[in-house]
Enzyme design. Sequence first.
Site, short mmCIF file in Angstrom:
data_model
loop_
_atom_site.label_atom_id
_atom_site.label_comp_id
_atom_site.label_asym_id
_atom_site.label_seq_id
_atom_site.Cartn_x
_atom_site.Cartn_y
_atom_site.Cartn_z
N SER A 165 23.86 51.67 66.95
CA SER A 165 24.97 51.00 66.79
C SER A 165 26.59 50.96 66.47
CB SER A 165 25.20 51.95 65.76
OG SER A 165 26.44 51.62 64.27
N LYS A 166 27.46 50.04 66.34
CA LYS A 166 28.40 50.41 66.89
C LYS A 166 29.66 50.34 65.49
CE LYS A 166 28.95 46.50 70.39
NZ LYS A 166 27.65 47.43 70.74
N SER A 167 29.12 50.82 64.17
CA SER A 167 29.59 51.20 63.24
C SER A 167 30.60 52.51 63.30
CB SER A 167 28.54 51.09 62.38
OG SER A 167 28.18 50.42 61.64
N LYS A 213 17.71 48.89 53.83
CA LYS A 213 18.44 48.50 53.23
C LYS A 213 17.66 47.90 51.75
CE LYS A 213 21.49 45.70 56.51
NZ LYS A 213 22.29 44.86 57.06
N ASN A 240 24.17 47.78 51.79
CA ASN A 240 24.17 47.86 53.68
C ASN A 240 25.33 49.01 53.10
OD1 ASN A 240 26.93 46.54 52.57
ND2 ASN A 240 26.99 45.53 54.66
N ASP A 290 27.52 42.26 53.97
CA ASP A 290 27.37 41.59 54.87
C ASP A 290 27.89 40.39 54.92
OD1 ASP A 290 26.10 43.09 56.54
OD2 ASP A 290 24.25 42.74 55.31
N GLY A 304 15.50 38.48 54.65
CA GLY A 304 16.57 39.49 54.14
C GLY A 304 17.76 39.21 55.24
N ASP A 361 8.10 27.11 51.79
CA ASP A 361 7.80 27.97 50.47
C ASP A 361 9.30 29.23 50.28
OD1 ASP A 361 5.58 26.60 49.59
OD2 ASP A 361 4.30 28.07 49.87
N GLY A 400 27.67 36.79 65.64
CA GLY A 400 28.39 37.93 64.77
C GLY A 400 29.04 38.13 64.65
P1 ATR Z 1 15.83 39.45 58.56
O1 ATR Z 1 16.05 40.62 57.95
O2 ATR Z 1 16.48 39.36 60.29
O3 ATR Z 1 16.76 38.45 58.21
P2 ATR Z 1 13.31 39.14 58.40
O4 ATR Z 1 13.91 39.14 57.11
O5 ATR Z 1 12.14 39.48 58.72
O6 ATR Z 1 13.95 39.70 58.74
O7 ATR Z 1 13.06 37.51 58.53
C1 ATR Z 1 13.31 36.81 59.96
C2 ATR Z 1 13.87 35.48 59.45
O8 ATR Z 1 13.60 34.36 60.91
C3 ATR Z 1 12.71 34.00 58.73
O9 ATR Z 1 13.36 33.14 57.83
C4 ATR Z 1 11.78 33.90 59.40
O10 ATR Z 1 11.17 32.68 59.08
P3 ATR Z 1 9.56 32.70 58.57
O11 ATR Z 1 10.16 33.17 57.22
O12 ATR Z 1 8.90 31.80 58.79
O13 ATR Z 1 9.10 34.11 59.01
C5 ATR Z 1 12.76 33.45 60.43
N1 ATR Z 1 12.02 33.58 62.20
C6 ATR Z 1 11.78 34.33 62.93
N2 ATR Z 1 11.66 34.21 64.13
C7 ATR Z 1 11.20 32.77 63.48
C8 ATR Z 1 11.38 32.09 65.19
N3 ATR Z 1 10.45 31.99 66.49
N4 ATR Z 1 11.53 31.03 64.61
C9 ATR Z 1 11.64 30.25 63.38
N5 ATR Z 1 12.08 31.79 62.13
C10 ATR Z 1 11.69 32.61 62.78
#
Ligand code: ATR
Length: 275
Positions: free
Chosen positions: A15-17, A66, A87, A102, A130, A155, A243
């Site tokens: 963490s850089k925080s 979180k 956060n 965020d 998330g 979905d 980011g």
């Molecule tokens: P975070 O907290 O980083 O958002 P998360 O809630 O698990 O972690 O969400 C990850 C997001 O990255 C989701 O939108 C996921 O798509 P799915 O809803 O279809 O799972 C997306 N994601 C992760 N790996 C991916 C990949 N290889 N290609 C496309 N989308 C990806």
Amino acid sequence: MVDKYAVLGNPIAHSKSPLIHEAFAKQTLQDLRYEPILVPLDGFATTVQDLIAKGYKGVNVTVPFKFEAYTLADERSIRASSAGAANTLIFDGQHIEADNTDGAGLVRDIEQNLALTLSGKRVLLLGAGGAAEGVLQPILAANPALLVIANRTLDKALAMSSKAAASKMASSVIKVTGCAFSDLQGQQFDVVINATSAGLTDTALPIPDTIFSEGCLAYDMMYGRETPFMAQARANGARVADGLGMLVEQAAEAFYLWRGVRPQTQPVIAMIRAL
Ligand code: ATR
């Protein structure tokens, strides 16, 4: 006694925080201490109670706590409620207030540091997990003309866009839709934000090259590496940002909530980038 703050996560060593908040404190002459705390996966609530008992004034919260931070709080900001995650926690005696900085950090980085006003723009948000959820409300509040949420799992994109459409201000003219990556064919955007975690595994997203309009900003919420998304955007003439600015801006917003002072972020972004 010096005011104490911490960042709670698991893992936390990266963490850089602490560096960011120490820099803010020095710059604004605030007398505080800020430390990283590795929290056991089943020990978030007890750690928070322990810190409150020790007189800590607040904490930042990172992966994977979180959602738990949000649930644990006695009071929640609109930003936290919209994200369903927090956060930043503010302690006032035993009372815990939750916020989520965020999205404000992302919007501030885009609008102030990168000098691009979101109002009236066509914005594409990639991902519906998330990270995407956490920035949705401040993006809507910045009043883009169009917000498209595209996700691998359709979905989830549709559920998130319905929620966003229902939550936006009645007077708003923002058009919000959800779709799959393949539906992006033929569409163009002024701002494309990658909120997926695909970059963590160096995976390219199946997005068409044509989504990047002339002068488009491509923003990856990840930092510390060139993701395939950033490389694709660069190859298609987009202006590319990672980011890191968002990281510093979300910290500045938390610092402001705790201390009532807004630090200057530019020198801290430069300092972290130079590490
Ligand atoms: P975070 O907290 O980083 O958002 P998360 O809630 O698990 O972690 O969400 C990850 C997001 O990255 C989701 O939108 C996921 O798509 P799915 O809803 O279809 O799972 C997306 N994601 C992760 N790996 C991916 C990949 N290889 N290609 C496309 N989308 C990806």
